[in-house]
Enzyme design. Sequence first.
Site, PDB file in Angstrom:
ATOM      1  N   ASN A 175       1.139  -1.540   0.242  1.00  0.00           N
ATOM      2  CA  ASN A 175       0.671  -0.112   0.276  1.00  0.00           C
ATOM      3  C   ASN A 175       0.809   1.312   0.604  1.00  0.00           C
ATOM      4  OD1 ASN A 175      -1.902   2.007   0.228  1.00  0.00           O
ATOM      5  ND2 ASN A 175      -2.496   1.724   2.357  1.00  0.00           N
ATOM      6  N   GLU A 222      -7.043   4.498   7.215  1.00  0.00           N
ATOM      7  CA  GLU A 222      -6.831   6.529   7.377  1.00  0.00           C
ATOM      8  C   GLU A 222      -7.963   6.665   6.589  1.00  0.00           C
ATOM      9  OE1 GLU A 222      -3.282   5.767   5.589  1.00  0.00           O
ATOM     10  OE2 GLU A 222      -2.519   5.273   6.873  1.00  0.00           O
ATOM     11  N   SER A 280       3.029  -1.905  10.146  1.00  0.00           N
ATOM     12  CA  SER A 280       4.578  -1.575  10.394  1.00  0.00           C
ATOM     13  C   SER A 280       5.097  -2.823  10.319  1.00  0.00           C
ATOM     14  CB  SER A 280       4.648  -1.006  12.366  1.00  0.00           C
ATOM     15  OG  SER A 280       4.434   0.388  12.334  1.00  0.00           O
ATOM     16  N   GLY A 297       1.617   2.711  10.546  1.00  0.00           N
ATOM     17  CA  GLY A 297       3.133   3.938  11.095  1.00  0.00           C
ATOM     18  C   GLY A 297       3.451   3.439  11.735  1.00  0.00           C
ATOM     19  N   LYS A 355       0.455   3.924  -0.432  1.00  0.00           N
ATOM     20  CA  LYS A 355      -0.670   5.354   0.210  1.00  0.00           C
ATOM     21  C   LYS A 355      -0.266   6.021  -0.827  1.00  0.00           C
ATOM     22  CE  LYS A 355       0.033   3.565   4.558  1.00  0.00           C
ATOM     23  NZ  LYS A 355      -0.344   3.438   6.091  1.00  0.00           N
ATOM     24  N   GLU A 385      -5.425  -4.569  10.630  1.00  0.00           N
ATOM     25  CA  GLU A 385      -4.659  -3.452  11.008  1.00  0.00           C
ATOM     26  C   GLU A 385      -5.058  -3.337  12.333  1.00  0.00           C
ATOM     27  OE1 GLU A 385      -2.504  -2.321   7.035  1.00  0.00           O
ATOM     28  OE2 GLU A 385      -4.294  -1.571   7.114  1.00  0.00           O
ATOM     29  N   HIS A 436      -9.229   1.295   4.750  1.00  0.00           N
ATOM     30  CA  HIS A 436      -8.425   1.881   5.182  1.00  0.00           C
ATOM     31  C   HIS A 436      -8.118   2.983   6.812  1.00  0.00           C
ATOM     32  CE1 HIS A 436      -4.568   2.870   6.797  1.00  0.00           C
ATOM     33  NE2 HIS A 436      -4.182   2.151   5.480  1.00  0.00           N
TER      34      HIS A 436
HETATM   35  P1  PGA Z   1       2.829   0.806   7.722  1.00  0.00           P
HETATM   36  O1  PGA Z   1       0.888   0.917   6.827  1.00  0.00           O
HETATM   37  O2  PGA Z   1       3.247  -0.690   6.895  1.00  0.00           O
HETATM   38  O3  PGA Z   1       3.580   1.724   7.217  1.00  0.00           O
HETATM   39  O4  PGA Z   1       2.105   0.378   9.052  1.00  0.00           O
HETATM   40  C1  PGA Z   1       0.055  -0.301   6.944  1.00  0.00           C
HETATM   41  C2  PGA Z   1      -1.097  -0.028   6.100  1.00  0.00           C
HETATM   42  O5  PGA Z   1      -1.913   1.242   6.244  1.00  0.00           O
HETATM   43  O6  PGA Z   1      -1.448   0.019   5.453  1.00  0.00           O
END
Ligand code: PGA
Length: 238
Positions: free
Chosen positions: A8, A94, A200, A168, A10, A162, A92
């Site tokens: 992903n 976010e 992460s 993140g 982003k 998640e 997601h």
């Molecule tokens: P990250 O993000 O690996 O940077 O923690 C995972 C995600 O948001 O899918």
Amino acid sequence: MKNLIVANWKMNPNSQKEAKDIFDAIREGARGLDAEVVVCPPAVYLYASGFGQGIISMGAQNVHFEDKGAFTGEISALMIKDLEAEYVIIGHSERRKYFGETDESVNKKIKKALEAGLKIIFCIGETAEERDAGKKNEVLERQVKIGLFGIDNLENINIAYEPVWAIGTGNNCSVEETKESVNFIRKFVKPKTRILYGGSVKSENSGGYIKDAGANGLLVGGASLSAEEFVKIIKSAE
Ligand code: PGA
């Protein structure tokens, strides 16, 4: 079924050239590896990054729940499908946090994307507050049940667990806790439904989720922008 390893990206990177370079390096590195690999770049690069030549599938990071119309800034499932992308990430955290997505709108998006023939990476996960209040399972159950409401055929559904506090932050969820959550989520889906872990993920911790926590794949954010690191993660999931 193969493990599913999803990148992903982003809202990164900032140029077509960079996107293509990372994409090409992932494709080279993933050649011959025994996992299903999906790259989800920003939608504007779905076309520009070129297609995986059977090695990598492409995916979008979001979709609208109507076929077409006056929805400025949105993209439809039919547009994604027309670009020959196979997957779409839906729900997601976010999107839930910054763009007001709810369990109900996620459900509508999943239905529309399935109708268009896309495969789904359906994200769920509890916040730190919910976890601290002992509400994790309640939240996961609600997200899965409403998100999949009215959908009987789960063949094209993959769940990505998640924990929001792990995304993140460098604070990845422990293998033990992930295992508990994966087992809990499994009660609400089919035995064959793939459940991924995300939050992460790095090459140092990725293998444990597959080998010890019982996850069937990974959703990788930050670490997927380095082809070298992402290829190591794919290898750890073989
Ligand atoms: P990250 O993000 O690996 O940077 O923690 C995972 C995600 O948001 O899918």
